[in-house]
Design a protein around this motif. Structure first.
Motif, PDB file in Angstrom:
ATOM      1  N   LEU A 106       3.103  12.529   2.959  1.00  0.00           N
ATOM      2  CA  LEU A 106       3.154  12.777   4.399  1.00  0.00           C
ATOM      3  C   LEU A 106       1.829  13.322   4.921  1.00  0.00           C
ATOM      4  O   LEU A 106       1.372  12.939   6.001  1.00  0.00           O
ATOM      5  N   LEU A 107       1.201  14.222   4.177  1.00  0.00           N
ATOM      6  CA  LEU A 107      -0.073  14.790   4.607  1.00  0.00           C
ATOM      7  C   LEU A 107      -1.159  13.718   4.688  1.00  0.00           C
ATOM      8  O   LEU A 107      -1.965  13.705   5.635  1.00  0.00           O
ATOM      9  N   ILE A 108      -1.173  12.803   3.724  1.00  0.00           N
ATOM     10  CA  ILE A 108      -2.165  11.723   3.732  1.00  0.00           C
ATOM     11  C   ILE A 108      -1.926  10.795   4.921  1.00  0.00           C
ATOM     12  O   ILE A 108      -2.866  10.409   5.626  1.00  0.00           O
ATOM     13  N   LEU A 120       0.528   8.890  -6.495  1.00  0.00           N
ATOM     14  CA  LEU A 120       0.862  10.311  -6.415  1.00  0.00           C
ATOM     15  C   LEU A 120       1.808  10.718  -7.547  1.00  0.00           C
ATOM     16  O   LEU A 120       1.683  11.813  -8.110  1.00  0.00           O
ATOM     17  N   GLU A 121       2.736   9.824  -7.897  1.00  0.00           N
ATOM     18  CA  GLU A 121       3.667  10.126  -8.987  1.00  0.00           C
ATOM     19  C   GLU A 121       2.953  10.210 -10.337  1.00  0.00           C
ATOM     20  O   GLU A 121       3.419  10.907 -11.253  1.00  0.00           O
ATOM     21  N   ALA A 166       6.770  17.454  -4.175  1.00  0.00           N
ATOM     22  CA  ALA A 166       5.307  17.462  -4.106  1.00  0.00           C
ATOM     23  C   ALA A 166       4.773  16.088  -3.722  1.00  0.00           C
ATOM     24  O   ALA A 166       3.856  15.975  -2.897  1.00  0.00           O
ATOM     25  N   VAL A 167       5.332  15.034  -4.315  1.00  0.00           N
ATOM     26  CA  VAL A 167       4.917  13.663  -3.987  1.00  0.00           C
ATOM     27  C   VAL A 167       5.197  13.373  -2.514  1.00  0.00           C
ATOM     28  O   VAL A 167       4.343  12.832  -1.797  1.00  0.00           O
ATOM     29  N   PHE A 168       6.378  13.745  -2.078  1.00  0.00           N
ATOM     30  CA  PHE A 168       6.783  13.493  -0.691  1.00  0.00           C
ATOM     31  C   PHE A 168       5.858  14.234   0.276  1.00  0.00           C
ATOM     32  O   PHE A 168       5.394  13.673   1.274  1.00  0.00           O
ATOM     33  N   LEU A 215       0.819  -1.215   0.000  1.00  0.00           N
ATOM     34  CA  LEU A 215       0.000   0.000   0.000  1.00  0.00           C
ATOM     35  C   LEU A 215       0.854   1.268   0.000  1.00  0.00           C
ATOM     36  O   LEU A 215       0.489   2.274  -0.615  1.00  0.00           O
ATOM     37  N   SER A 216       1.988   1.215   0.701  1.00  0.00           N
ATOM     38  CA  SER A 216       2.876   2.380   0.732  1.00  0.00           C
ATOM     39  C   SER A 216       3.424   2.674  -0.660  1.00  0.00           C
ATOM     40  O   SER A 216       3.386   3.828  -1.121  1.00  0.00           O
TER      41      SER A 216
END
Length: 383
Positions: free
Chosen positions: A66-68, A51-52, A60-62, A43-44
């Motif tokens: 993190l926000l999710i 996102l990519e 931006a992906v990183f 899942l990770s």
């Protein structure tokens, strides 16, 4: 009747401490299992790939990853924070906060924690991306420096977010504290009181900060419920920590632990690149693996860390008893703190070894009684 009341209080304390530990263990176990599940099911990596597909920028992906994760963590584990931080305290009548005030404080703490956490994770990822050969030592030194700055500036920057702090107004107590500081040879930038009563019925005190920011903080619950001699015993204990350079020892031990953690993390991340098909050490999908290493490592080292902390607490008790020369005040102070904080005076040895950073109050009181007995014998032997 007195014995029955004491037994009832002891049983209540044991029940409270047991429930608090159960919630902590359940929360941390589920958090670890969630990390493992998120990692081994892919899942990770799937979240990173998704996102990519819509963002063409590593930063931006990183950031969105993190926000999710932060949002998911807040939703899943805030109930445990509520149970342990508010519901349990309310059940045992230890808190003075309304739910709204608790939620406000919890949100502040979460915001500060995630802000500092995000900054640390971004720095670690930068080092992984640009300095893969020695990222682990640079990361350990960077986080250690951040920890030292946090210790130094916490009383100035962070505490005012949660408490109103003002200079101590009790002049007689100020004189006693000044005498103790002179005897200890410790420079203090000031003595302050803070409104701990807005949150809890428990009492506390501390010497916080480093160098020019070092100050004594006294809870208003301590000032209202304890005698000056009892408060002096608390302050003497905190000053003893400073005199014996315990904070500096803790800072040095933290550096050793961080270097060890990141060295092990480097080895496991290199293995994880092949095992989980990460794109590299800096792959954001590898963050759960890093979190697993820190979680398991922290738990393994917990008995060792707490043993070291209990040793320092014993040393501070010894020195404070000698400075004050008033074991009766120390004993009554410890008994009051134990009762008001619902501390278990005699926890099972295994629990104390693993989870107690301070000796049990029963042992500390017994030590003070022994000090008093030996001191009386010494004085009697002079005649």
């Amino acid at each position: 009747m007195i014995m029955k009341g004491m037994n009832d209080l002891a049983n209540t304390s044991k029940d409270y401490q047991r429930k608090k530990l159960e919630i902590w263990l359940l929360s941390n176990t589920l958090e670890l299992l969630a990390l493992v599940f998120f990692l081994i099911t892919g899942l990770s990596a799937g979240l990173r790939s998704s996102l990519e597909s819509i963002l063409n920028n590593h930063f931006a992906v990183f950031s969105l990853y993190l926000l999710i994760i932060a949002a998911a963590h807040f939703v899943l584990f805030s109930p445990f924070s509520y149970l342990r931080g508010y519901r349990l305290e309310k059940q045992y009548r230890l808190t003075n906060e309304t739910f709204c005030n608790w939620l406000k404080d919890h949100s502040k703490m979460a915001t500060i924690g995630w802000t500092l956490g995000f900054a640390a994770i971004f720095c670690i990822n930068f080092l992984l991306r640009h300095y893969p050969a020695n990222w682990w030592s640079c990361a350990a030194l960077l986080l250690w420096a951040g920890y030292v700055l946090l210790v130094q500036w916490m009383p100035i920057i962070i505490l005012p977010f949660f408490f109103k702090i003002k200079p101590l107004e009790n002049e007689e107590l100020m004189k006693q504290i000044s005498c103790l500081a002179a005897k200890a040879g410790i420079g203090i930038s000031g003595v302050f009181e803070f409104n701990m009563s807005r949150k809890t019925k428990a009492a506390n005190a501390a010497v916080v900060g480093l160098g020019s920011t070092r100050r004594i903080l006294l809870a208003d619950t301590l000032l209202s419920g304890f005698t000056n001699d009892e408060i002096s015993a608390v302050i003497a204990h905190e000053m003893a920590h400073q005199k014996q350079r315990h904070m500096l020892k803790i800072i040095f031990i933290n550096l050793i632990f961080l270097l060890s953690f990141f060295y092990v993390s480097d080895t496991i991340l290199k293995w994880g690149v092949g095992a989980f098909r990460f794109k590299g050490l800096d792959d954001v999908a590898a963050l759960p693996l890093l979190a697993i290493v820190f979680t398991i490592g922290s738990f393994i080292l917990l008995p060792l860390i707490n043993s070291f902390m209990r040793k320092m607490e014993n040393e501070a008790d010894d020195l404070s008893l000698r400075w004050c020369g008033n074991p009766d005040a120390f004993i009554s102070m410890m008994q009051k703190l134990s009762d008001e904080n619902l501390a278990d005076p005699d926890p099972p040895p295994l629990l104390e070894t693993f989870f107690y950073s301070h000796p049990s109050t029963g042992k500390r009181i017994a030590h003070a009684i022994s000090f008093k007995h030996n001191n009386v014998q010494t004085n009697d032997s002079k005649y």
